[in-house]
Every structure is written in C-alpha cells, then in structure tokens.
Design a protein around this motif. Sequence first.
Motif, PDB file in Angstrom:
ATOM      1  N   GLU A 150       0.828  -1.203   0.000  1.00 55.68           N
ATOM      2  CA  GLU A 150       0.000   0.000   0.000  1.00 55.68           C
ATOM      3  C   GLU A 150       0.865   1.258   0.000  1.00 55.68           C
ATOM      4  O   GLU A 150       0.600   2.215  -0.730  1.00 55.68           O
ATOM      5  CB  GLU A 150      -0.902  -0.022   1.233  1.00 55.68           C
ATOM      6  CG  GLU A 150      -1.961   1.059   1.263  1.00 55.68           C
ATOM      7  CD  GLU A 150      -2.895   0.899   2.441  1.00 55.68           C
ATOM      8  OE1 GLU A 150      -2.968   1.844   3.241  1.00 55.68           O
ATOM      9  OE2 GLU A 150      -3.525  -0.158   2.572  1.00 55.68           O
ATOM     10  N   THR A 180       2.540   1.738  -3.431  1.00 56.24           N
ATOM     11  CA  THR A 180       1.594   2.255  -4.420  1.00 56.24           C
ATOM     12  C   THR A 180       1.322   3.737  -4.179  1.00 56.24           C
ATOM     13  O   THR A 180       1.300   4.537  -5.114  1.00 56.24           O
ATOM     14  CB  THR A 180       0.265   1.473  -4.363  1.00 56.24           C
ATOM     15  OG1 THR A 180       0.530   0.079  -4.583  1.00 56.24           O
ATOM     16  CG2 THR A 180      -0.704   1.970  -5.432  1.00 56.24           C
ATOM     17  N   SER A 181       1.142   4.113  -2.915  1.00 51.64           N
ATOM     18  CA  SER A 181       0.879   5.515  -2.567  1.00 51.64           C
ATOM     19  C   SER A 181       2.045   6.405  -2.970  1.00 51.64           C
ATOM     20  O   SER A 181       1.855   7.532  -3.436  1.00 51.64           O
ATOM     21  CB  SER A 181       0.619   5.646  -1.063  1.00 51.64           C
ATOM     22  OG  SER A 181      -0.555   4.968  -0.691  1.00 51.64           O
ATOM     23  N   LEU A 221       1.956   7.044  -6.671  1.00 50.19           N
ATOM     24  CA  LEU A 221       0.887   7.998  -6.977  1.00 50.19           C
ATOM     25  C   LEU A 221       1.345   9.418  -6.638  1.00 50.19           C
ATOM     26  O   LEU A 221       1.083  10.360  -7.386  1.00 50.19           O
ATOM     27  CB  LEU A 221      -0.380   7.653  -6.185  1.00 50.19           C
ATOM     28  CG  LEU A 221      -1.079   6.337  -6.549  1.00 50.19           C
ATOM     29  CD1 LEU A 221      -2.259   6.088  -5.626  1.00 50.19           C
ATOM     30  CD2 LEU A 221      -1.553   6.365  -7.997  1.00 50.19           C
ATOM     31  N   LYS A 260      -0.044   7.225 -12.653  1.00 56.76           N
ATOM     32  CA  LYS A 260      -1.461   6.936 -12.567  1.00 56.76           C
ATOM     33  C   LYS A 260      -1.668   5.659 -11.753  1.00 56.76           C
ATOM     34  O   LYS A 260      -0.786   4.796 -11.703  1.00 56.76           O
ATOM     35  CB  LYS A 260      -2.062   6.782 -13.968  1.00 56.76           C
ATOM     36  CG  LYS A 260      -1.991   8.064 -14.802  1.00 56.76           C
ATOM     37  CD  LYS A 260      -2.702   7.905 -16.122  1.00 56.76           C
ATOM     38  CE  LYS A 260      -2.580   9.164 -16.971  1.00 56.76           C
ATOM     39  NZ  LYS A 260      -3.147  10.351 -16.282  1.00 56.76           N
ATOM     40  N   LYS A 261      -2.857   5.531 -11.125  1.00 57.36           N
ATOM     41  CA  LYS A 261      -3.121   4.408 -10.231  1.00 57.36           C
ATOM     42  C   LYS A 261      -2.941   3.066 -10.934  1.00 57.36           C
ATOM     43  O   LYS A 261      -2.307   2.155 -10.395  1.00 57.36           O
ATOM     44  CB  LYS A 261      -4.543   4.512  -9.665  1.00 57.36           C
ATOM     45  CG  LYS A 261      -4.848   3.432  -8.634  1.00 57.36           C
ATOM     46  CD  LYS A 261      -6.230   3.611  -8.036  1.00 57.36           C
ATOM     47  CE  LYS A 261      -6.508   2.530  -6.999  1.00 57.36           C
ATOM     48  NZ  LYS A 261      -7.846   2.670  -6.391  1.00 57.36           N
ATOM     49  N   GLU A 279      -0.132   0.355  -9.789  1.00 59.41           N
ATOM     50  CA  GLU A 279      -0.517  -0.973  -9.325  1.00 59.41           C
ATOM     51  C   GLU A 279       0.068  -2.067 -10.218  1.00 59.41           C
ATOM     52  O   GLU A 279       0.511  -3.113  -9.728  1.00 59.41           O
ATOM     53  CB  GLU A 279      -2.042  -1.087  -9.282  1.00 59.41           C
ATOM     54  CG  GLU A 279      -2.675  -0.223  -8.190  1.00 59.41           C
ATOM     55  CD  GLU A 279      -4.186  -0.309  -8.173  1.00 59.41           C
ATOM     56  OE1 GLU A 279      -4.768  -0.783  -9.189  1.00 59.41           O
ATOM     57  OE2 GLU A 279      -4.791   0.084  -7.157  1.00 59.41           O
TER      58      GLU A 279
END
Length: 205
Positions: free
Chosen positions: A163, A166-167, A170, A175-176, A180
């Motif tokens: 998590e 990924t954050s 971002l 882009k998300k 991911e």
Amino acid sequence: MIGRLHGKLLEKQPPEILLDINGVAYEVQLPMTSFYHLPEVGESATIYTHFVVREDAQLLFGFIDKYERGLFRVLIKANGVGPKLACTILSGMSASQFIQAVLEEDITALVKMPGVGKKTAERLVVELKDKVANIDEVSSAVDVLNPSINKAELLIPVNLAKEEATSALLALGYKKAQAEKAINAIYDEHASSETLIREALKSMV
C-alpha cells in the motif's frame, strides 16, 4: 534559506519524512533515489535541503548529498519544470543517469518519467545540456538505483508495504493503474515498501 538538517528520523512515508530537530519536526519531501539511503526510523539522519516558498505553501525538499540537490536546482530553473516534477524525475533515475540521458540526448529515457512528454524532454536537453555538464560534483555521483545499502528489510505488514509503495508512486505522479501494475509485476511478500518502490521504478525506466 534552510540548507541542511540533522536530527532524529521520526517517520518515513515515501516520498516524505518527518525529521525532529531539537523538538521541532520538519516535513521534508525527497526523491526516491535519496529516500533509499535513509537510515531506519529512530536513527539520526542528515539531509541537504532546498526551501520553496509559494503563496499557498512553504515546502522543504531533501537530498542525500549536495550533488543531487545541485541537479534539482538546475532542473527547477528549466522552463515548465517545478519542484514536484524535478523530484519525480530524480526518483525515476539517479543524478548520473539523468545527466547521461541529457548529454546523449536520450529523449526515449526521459519521456518514461510521468509528466515528461516529448516536448518537455526535448526542452530539457536543449536547456540543460551545457548546465549539467558543468555541475560541481561536490560528492561523487552515486547510482542509487543499485545502492550499496543495508539489505535488512523493514518488519512491516505485507499489505502495508504494498500500500505504501503504491501511494508513493501515486505521489510521484504515476497513474493508479500504472502504479498498481508496476508493483504487482515485481511484488515480493518479504520486501519492504522501499524495495518495492525501487524495483517498480526500475521496471518502468
């Protein structure tokens, strides 16, 4: 101008840290290439900083050495490049790799960074080619995409590491879906968030 900070590292939430200086905690944003070299939370850290004052905010950007900070300062003087984009660029490639890309006019490598289109990449080459060739190398340029650092992984929950990684991507402008996909492609349940970020960035360069 705040040029250097030395204190206790309270928090590491890529790409930001919280550094305690005699009871005053400073929030500092670092490119991931510097972030990888930070000590563990609770230990002392020294970072070189660049202070940005805007109408709506006062921001501190940190770097592991003066060489990377010097390149950051050159970058933000380029047309259309702000501090956030400069941090994103220096998160995707080391200072030495960026300079090599500019000197060799490697537009393909530059456009892989989020926020850097073909026109921006071409402008960076034109505007910075002479400047980066003359940056004083106060400390040796370290290829921090393959750092010689403590390999001990942080003992944090698996889901939290994924998590946080990924954050961080971002926050760097990816882009998300892209973030991911990159994390999932290199995911290792035993890896720390920093390792996941580093490997994900390497896979996208």
